[in-house]
Design an enzyme around this catalytic site. Structure first.
Site, PDB file in Angstrom:
ATOM      1  N   ASP A  30       0.759  -1.201  -0.122  1.00 37.06           N
ATOM      2  CA  ASP A  30      -0.017   0.009   0.033  1.00 37.06           C
ATOM      3  C   ASP A  30       1.039   1.247   0.064  1.00 37.06           C
ATOM      4  OD1 ASP A  30      -2.363   1.335   0.011  1.00 37.06           O
ATOM      5  OD2 ASP A  30      -2.606   1.433   2.218  1.00 37.06           O
ATOM      6  N   HIS A  47       3.089   3.541  -9.123  1.00 39.33           N
ATOM      7  CA  HIS A  47       3.016   2.104  -9.281  1.00 39.33           C
ATOM      8  C   HIS A  47       4.373   1.804  -9.962  1.00 39.33           C
ATOM      9  CE1 HIS A  47      -1.104   2.316  -8.216  1.00 39.33           C
ATOM     10  NE2 HIS A  47      -1.665   3.070  -8.961  1.00 39.33           N
ATOM     11  N   LEU A 141      11.509 -20.406  -3.261  1.00 39.93           N
ATOM     12  CA  LEU A 141      10.452 -19.754  -2.621  1.00 39.93           C
ATOM     13  C   LEU A 141       9.272 -19.648  -3.651  1.00 39.93           C
ATOM     14  CD1 LEU A 141       9.417 -16.922  -1.079  1.00 39.93           C
ATOM     15  CD2 LEU A 141      10.529 -15.739  -3.020  1.00 39.93           C
TER      16      LEU A 141
END
Length: 256
Positions: A30, A47, A141
């Site tokens: 966020d 962004h 991962l």
């Protein structure tokens, strides 16, 4: 806290580099818009910078030995944003897959997508499927990308699936339990998150992993996502290492 202090806090809490590590870290990324606004830049620059941060954190989480990293990349509610912003975000997704997928594969990272896929445009759906297919055999991962994701939608789909199975006589009502519900969620087969981080200082889940977050630890750093770096991630791991997780039990007692 300075970068040096953050690193020291991490090393002191986890002297062997792996002690008390969360197995699964989930992040609500966020603050891209706030970051841009504070610099008098268009939201799209926030962004763009956020994707740079994403790359750094994925690499760092893999380096730290985190097993699962879930990123809330695009919610089912984000479609209501201005059309130009949504279009830009879809373009970022396309460029990320085209540019970074080979690198993720080389680094043994496995991509898994969660979220509603029905109704997605064929080109976006193809990108998501390509990411999963190319990295499907990797064993490092697990990068879980929540795209077009909303926890209430996920729970609704799971409950509907069970209801349909009951109506067909495949499942008896008394057989419906937490394990069955979990097996119908998008995250089936994944461990629940141990640590959920939301950047920008906001302190809410915003329809993210509502079922899975039942016993997660939460951390709400004030930094916006584009400013969240490797040291901030290490600080979060150090904070997690210092917490006592009781799972409903008493202090010093394994809960259940």
């Amino acid at each position: 806290m300075t970068a040096t202090a953050q690193r020291n806090a991490f090393d002191n809490a986890c002297p062997d580099g792996k002690a008390a590590f969360p197995r699964h870290v989930a992040i609500i990324m966020d603050g891209n818009g706030r970051w841009a606004r504070e610099r008098d830049l268009p939201r799209t620059e926030g962004h763009r910078k956020g994707v740079d941060t994403l790359r750094k954190i994925v690499r760092h989480a893999a380096k730290r030995g985190i097993g699962y990293l879930t990123l809330f990349s695009f919610s089912s509610e984000n479609w209501t944003r201005p059309e130009a912003e949504v279009s830009f975000l879809m373009g970022l997704l396309q460029r990320f897959v085209q540019r970074d997928l080979a690198d993720l594969d080389r680094n043994n990272i496995k991509v898994r997508i969660i979220g509603e896929r029905t109704g997605l445009s064929p080109d976006i759906l193809s990108l998501l499927e390509e990411a999963e297919t190319v990295t499907g055999k990797n064993t490092g991962l697990v990068l879980v990308v929540a795209f077009n994701y909303g926890a209430r939608n996920e729970l609704t789909r799971a409950v509907r699936s069970i209801a349909e199975a009951v109506s067909r006589g495949e499942v008896a009502p008394e057989e419906v339990d937490e394990t069955m519900i979990a097996s119908r969620l998008d995250t089936a087969g994944l461990p629940d998150p141990d640590l959920i981080i939301r950047t920008s200082g906001e302190q809410r889940l915003s329809n993210f992993l509502l079922w899975q977050a039942a016993y997660a630890e939460f951390l709400f750093p004030s930094s916006n996502w584009p400013d969240f770096n490797e040291d901030a991630f290490d600080e979060a791991l150090a904070v997690f290492a210092g917490r006592e997780r009781r799972y409903g039990g008493l202090s010093g007692q394994a809960g259940g």
